[in-house]
Design a protein around this motif. Structure first.
Motif, mmCIF file in Angstrom:
data_model
loop_
_atom_site.group_PDB
_atom_site.id
_atom_site.type_symbol
_atom_site.label_atom_id
_atom_site.label_comp_id
_atom_site.label_asym_id
_atom_site.label_seq_id
_atom_site.Cartn_x
_atom_site.Cartn_y
_atom_site.Cartn_z
ATOM 1 N N UNK A 353 -7.215 -88.184 38.432
ATOM 2 C CA UNK A 353 -6.268 -87.990 39.527
ATOM 3 C C UNK A 353 -6.461 -89.120 40.533
ATOM 4 N N UNK A 354 -5.995 -90.339 40.196
ATOM 5 C CA UNK A 354 -6.254 -91.492 41.063
ATOM 6 C C UNK A 354 -5.486 -91.401 42.377
ATOM 7 N N UNK A 355 -5.883 -92.260 43.322
ATOM 8 C CA UNK A 355 -5.214 -92.286 44.617
ATOM 9 C C UNK A 355 -3.735 -92.588 44.456
ATOM 10 N N UNK A 356 -3.405 -93.448 43.520
ATOM 11 C CA UNK A 356 -2.011 -93.777 43.236
ATOM 12 C C UNK A 356 -1.649 -93.151 41.894
ATOM 13 N N UNK A 357 -0.784 -92.112 41.907
ATOM 14 C CA UNK A 357 -0.496 -91.337 40.705
ATOM 15 C C UNK A 357 0.019 -92.195 39.555
ATOM 16 N N UNK A 358 0.757 -93.250 39.866
ATOM 17 C CA UNK A 358 1.326 -94.092 38.815
ATOM 18 C C UNK A 358 0.264 -94.832 38.005
ATOM 19 N N UNK A 359 -0.976 -94.855 38.503
ATOM 20 C CA UNK A 359 -2.057 -95.549 37.805
ATOM 21 C C UNK A 359 -2.653 -94.726 36.672
ATOM 22 N N UNK A 360 -2.358 -93.428 36.602
ATOM 23 C CA UNK A 360 -3.093 -92.553 35.709
ATOM 24 C C UNK A 360 -3.073 -93.034 34.259
ATOM 25 N N UNK A 361 -1.891 -93.350 33.747
ATOM 26 C CA UNK A 361 -1.800 -93.741 32.339
ATOM 27 C C UNK A 361 -2.573 -95.034 32.098
ATOM 28 N N UNK A 362 -2.468 -95.991 33.030
ATOM 29 C CA UNK A 362 -3.202 -97.244 32.882
ATOM 30 C C UNK A 362 -4.712 -97.002 32.874
ATOM 31 N N UNK A 363 -5.169 -96.104 33.745
ATOM 32 C CA UNK A 363 -6.600 -95.806 33.809
ATOM 33 C C UNK A 363 -7.073 -95.170 32.508
ATOM 34 N N UNK A 364 -6.233 -94.331 31.911
ATOM 35 C CA UNK A 364 -6.620 -93.643 30.679
ATOM 36 C C UNK A 364 -6.578 -94.551 29.460
ATOM 37 N N UNK A 365 -5.802 -95.645 29.518
ATOM 38 C CA UNK A 365 -5.574 -96.449 28.317
ATOM 39 C C UNK A 365 -5.993 -97.902 28.424
ATOM 40 N N UNK A 366 -6.324 -98.374 29.622
ATOM 41 C CA UNK A 366 -6.619 -99.805 29.789
ATOM 42 C C UNK A 366 -7.987 -99.989 30.427
ATOM 43 N N UNK A 367 -8.933 -100.494 29.652
ATOM 44 C CA UNK A 367 -10.302 -100.647 30.135
ATOM 45 C C UNK A 367 -10.381 -101.646 31.277
ATOM 46 N N UNK A 368 -9.446 -102.627 31.310
ATOM 47 C CA UNK A 368 -9.464 -103.630 32.384
ATOM 48 C C UNK A 368 -9.105 -103.000 33.730
ATOM 49 N N UNK A 369 -8.140 -102.089 33.701
ATOM 50 C CA UNK A 369 -7.763 -101.406 34.940
ATOM 51 C C UNK A 369 -8.923 -100.554 35.443
ATOM 52 N N UNK A 370 -9.580 -99.847 34.526
ATOM 53 C CA UNK A 370 -10.732 -99.028 34.936
ATOM 54 C C UNK A 370 -11.834 -99.907 35.513
ATOM 55 N N UNK A 371 -12.072 -101.070 34.891
ATOM 56 C CA UNK A 371 -13.104 -101.977 35.395
ATOM 57 C C UNK A 371 -12.802 -102.380 36.838
ATOM 58 N N UNK A 372 -11.565 -102.765 37.079
ATOM 59 C CA UNK A 372 -11.193 -103.199 38.420
ATOM 60 C C UNK A 372 -11.396 -102.086 39.433
ATOM 61 N N UNK A 373 -10.907 -100.896 39.138
ATOM 62 C CA UNK A 373 -10.975 -99.822 40.128
ATOM 63 C C UNK A 373 -12.382 -99.246 40.272
ATOM 64 N N UNK A 374 -13.209 -99.402 39.248
ATOM 65 C CA UNK A 374 -14.623 -99.030 39.429
ATOM 66 C C UNK A 374 -15.272 -99.953 40.453
#
Length: 462
Positions: A353-374
């Motif tokens: 449940x990210x701060x920006x709801x539109x990010x959810x699918x990217x966070x679940x499927x893209x390791x680069x997005x998760x790396x950045x937001x971590x």
């Protein structure tokens, strides 16, 4: 042509299979409950997902204790709600980390304070020590936001029995990230693993396994001098280093015999889709389709199709409307996923449940997005820590002099933060969030990974 995919690691000796009749092995499950890492995770995500699991999972058998471990959570209000709602959901085995978060006052370095507030690997080591002290042969130290599907406990019991023949140290447990918000009518105590696996393919036909969870034999791990690296921070693959050590190859194309299910790392795809050497592992996604495709292609080359390269090629070609994967390959991937689930277990990583709801699918499927937001989340947590230190009670000098960095798990909550202090912290943290949202989150373009995201990925870490 029906393809029966049999991997070398699938074969078990008659002696190993007979161990299914050996008496049950003692194990305990530990569930780490930590900070909501905003903006990667929204406020209350850990609480929301933990209560969901406690309410809707299959109940553990009476001889398998499940401990819910409250780590050092900076948001004191959210921490209190988490504990209260878990108890309301029927959770009884709640443990707390000691020294508690207020001891962070005794540290002067911002980096040391950040590591102290997260302490993931220190808590994992404490879980292993607790299990050993309580007389359990095996410990399953799970990350937060996990859901255990139907049959998990029975599967792990069978896995541990079979491992007695090989005296293994560890088992890798595949973890699958859900891509849609969990619903009780879909994901519950009766949901079969096979149904979960069938629905896990992406639109493009990939089958992604995230960094695995671990089951560890407490005494064998200690006898080899192995443990989680307590100097490693959140977001820096702090668990992956031990996974890599446990699965280090012993020779050409031979996985370690000390750890079960290391084959899931054989298709490891590094950050950004870069291939890595077979002996190297640093977390990230594993695309099971890649591994199975290579094996299937080799099997077809040795089969009757060897005389007809075109037929072999067509068998793996994606027909129109196939979702990016041929029927033969999809069947083979699903069979391999079922095999792994039966021989290694499987866990689900619940919805983000990210701060920006539109990010959810990217966070679940893209390791680069998760790396950045971590990375972003760690920066933001440092600011939250400053607010915590400003409004919480500092221990006296004598207490600080006696403080130890070693984490132990205790049954009585050692945290003394008051409701008044928590309320003041909430106000300060909301102000920090508002500033960050304006300055950081709204400037990102996760769809294209341009701007600050791309800069974070290719540039230096803080």
């Amino acid at each position: 042509m029906a393809l029966a995919l049999v991997l070398p690691t699938q074969a078990y000796s008659a002696q190993a299979r007979s161990l299914d009749r050996v008496s049950a092995r003692s194990f305990a499950v530990y569930r780490m409950l930590g900070n909501d890492m905003w903006p990667l995770q929204g406020l209350g995500q850990m609480r929301r997902n933990s209560v969901y699991s406690a309410t809707h999972e299959e109940k553990a058998p009476g001889n398998v204790p499940v401990y819910w471990v409250v780590n050092r959570i900076v948001n004191a209000t959210e921490r209190a709600l988490l504990v209260s709602e878990l108890k309301a959901a029927g959770v009884r085995n709640i443990l707390y980390t000691s020294p508690p978060l207020p001891a962070m006052h005794c540290l002067s370095s911002p980096t040391a304070r950040l590591l102290f507030a997260q302490a993931q690997n220190s808590v994992r080591n404490a879980m292993l020590e607790h299990a050993k002290t309580e007389g359990h042969e095996w410990a399953v130290p799970l990350d937060g936001n996990q859901f255990l599907p139907k049959g998990f406990y029975a599967t792990m019991q069978a896995v541990f029995r079979q491992n007695e023949h090989f005296k293994r140290v560890a088992v890798l447990i595949p973890m699958l990230r859900v891509r849609q918000e969990q619903r009780a009518d879909v994901l519950n105590a009766g949901t079969s693993v096979h149904g979960i696996l069938s629905d896990h393919f992406t639109k493009g036909g990939d089958f992604l396994i995230s960094e695995p969870q671990l089951a560890l034999h407490t005494s064998r791990l200690a006898s080899r001098g192995l443990s989680f690296d307590e100097r490693s921070h959140y977001g820096s693959n702090n668990k992956a280093s031990l996974v890599g050590t446990l699965c280090r190859r012993t020779g050409r194309d031979r996985m370690s015999l000390s750890t079960r299910c290391c084959e899931i790392l054989g298709a490891n795809v590094g950050v950004g889709g870069l291939s890595r050497p077979a002996t190297w592992y640093s977390g990230g996604e594993v695309n099971l389709r890649t591994r199975v495709y290579d094996i299937t292609r080799r099997r077809l080359a040795r089969s009757s199709m060897a005389d007809s390269p075109r037929a072999a090629s067509l068998a793996l070609t994606n027909p129109p409307g196939s979702g990016g994967i041929s029927p033969m390959l999809r069947t083979a991937v699903l069979d391999e996923a079922k095999r792994l689930a039966g021989q290694c277990g499987v866990t689900l990583r619940l919805f983000n449940y990210p701060a920006e709801a539109s990010l959810q699918h990217k966070i679940a499927t893209d390791v680069r997005v998760r790396m950045h937001y971590r990375r972003q989340a760690s920066k933001f947590l440092k600011l939250y820590i400053e607010a915590y230190l400003k409004h919480s009670t500092k221990p006296d000098n004598a207490t600080c002099l006696k403080m130890t960095r070693k984490v132990t798990l205790v049954s009585i909550d050692p945290d003394t933060t008051t409701e008044e202090q928590a309320h003041v912290m909430d106000v300060e943290m909301e102000r920090i969030k508002a500033n960050i949202t304006e300055e950081e989150v709204n400037a990102d373009t996760p769809e294209s990974l341009t701007g600050k995201v791309a800069e974070s990925i290719t540039g230096k870490e803080e």
